[in-house]
Design an enzyme around this catalytic site. Sequence first.
Site, PDB file in Angstrom:
ATOM      1  N   CYS A  18       0.826  -1.217   0.000  1.00  0.00           N
ATOM      2  CA  CYS A  18       0.000   0.000   0.000  1.00  0.00           C
ATOM      3  C   CYS A  18       0.864   1.273   0.000  1.00  0.00           C
ATOM      4  CB  CYS A  18      -0.993  -0.045   1.159  1.00  0.00           C
ATOM      5  SG  CYS A  18      -2.406   1.008   0.844  1.00  0.00           S
ATOM      6  N   HIS A  57      -3.526  -5.160   1.401  1.00  0.00           N
ATOM      7  CA  HIS A  57      -2.878  -5.538   2.672  1.00  0.00           C
ATOM      8  C   HIS A  57      -3.032  -7.037   2.960  1.00  0.00           C
ATOM      9  CE1 HIS A  57      -2.181  -1.459   4.411  1.00  0.00           C
ATOM     10  NE2 HIS A  57      -3.152  -1.141   3.574  1.00  0.00           N
ATOM     11  N   GLU A  96      -1.448  -8.789   4.927  1.00  0.00           N
ATOM     12  CA  GLU A  96      -1.209  -9.075   6.361  1.00  0.00           C
ATOM     13  C   GLU A  96      -2.509  -8.974   7.171  1.00  0.00           C
ATOM     14  OE1 GLU A  96      -0.560  -6.283   4.880  1.00  0.00           O
ATOM     15  OE2 GLU A  96      -0.889  -4.585   6.223  1.00  0.00           O
TER      16      GLU A  96
HETATM   17  N1  GLN Z   1      -3.441   6.397   0.762  1.00  0.00           N
HETATM   18  C1  GLN Z   1      -2.328   6.163   1.621  1.00  0.00           C
HETATM   19  C2  GLN Z   1      -1.138   7.020   1.180  1.00  0.00           C
HETATM   20  O1  GLN Z   1      -1.231   7.850   0.386  1.00  0.00           O
HETATM   21  C3  GLN Z   1      -1.934   4.703   1.671  1.00  0.00           C
HETATM   22  C4  GLN Z   1      -2.936   3.910   2.475  1.00  0.00           C
HETATM   23  C5  GLN Z   1      -2.410   2.634   3.060  1.00  0.00           C
HETATM   24  O2  GLN Z   1      -1.206   2.375   3.153  1.00  0.00           O
HETATM   25  N2  GLN Z   1      -3.326   1.848   3.566  1.00  0.00           N
HETATM   26  O3  GLN Z   1      -0.068   6.851   1.661  1.00  0.00           O
END
Ligand code: GLN
Length: 228
Positions: free
Chosen positions: A91, A199, A201
């Site tokens: 992410c 994610h 995890e």
């Molecule tokens: N939208 C977040 C960002 O810009 C990332 C979200 C996440 O890691 N769950 O960093």
Amino acid sequence: MECLKIGILEVQGAFLEHKNALVKARDNIKLPVQIEILEVRHPSHLNSCLDGMIIPGGESTAISLFLKRNNMVEPLRGWIQDKKHVTWGTCAGMIILAKQTENQKNGGQPTLGIMDTDVSRNFFGRQVNSFEAEVNLSEIFTNLCPGDKVCHGVFIRAPAVIQTLSPNVEVLASLTWKDTSEEVIVAVQQDNVMATAFHPELTEDVKWHQFFIERVIRNKALLHCSTK
Ligand code: GLN
């Protein structure tokens, strides 16, 4: 018995979830390997013979700021680019690893610029914030981790790869986005670096952690061969 040292960048949350998933995934792998999991919060932690590292989710701007304040940007970039190491960003980690980002915070946000990817922050829209959906796994993934061709993905203000910037980037997974029915790239790899927009995890299924461990094992084995 071979011992793999895996670091987890511990800036925001998810450390424990990744750690538990790595332990569970190790138990699923038939090979006799031990795993030692270490926190990475300081440049000196990068010197402890780590074989692999996870950059967890969170807020990419906060992670970038943390790296900058702790003088970790260059050491971490150098560590990731070293072929001895395997890195996985989830992410926000996917954003941090990208060469190009869209929807940046006002004023821009620095990334490590390692993967030839153009990544859009909050691709699925802020209002959606979070959703769960089936993710389609590519053959590159299932060749290393045979089994189901889909996995359950947890997307939290998730990014997506809107463009690959070189043929060196390989797609590991995509999502059929319900709004447009288009296939959106949500997991990629390039050399020794991989990234997922979701994610793994946060689910019971540890196949992504298994995939990562397999890659670390293979990388170590290849290094042994090439130094013989
Ligand atoms: N939208 C977040 C960002 O810009 C990332 C979200 C996440 O890691 N769950 O960093």
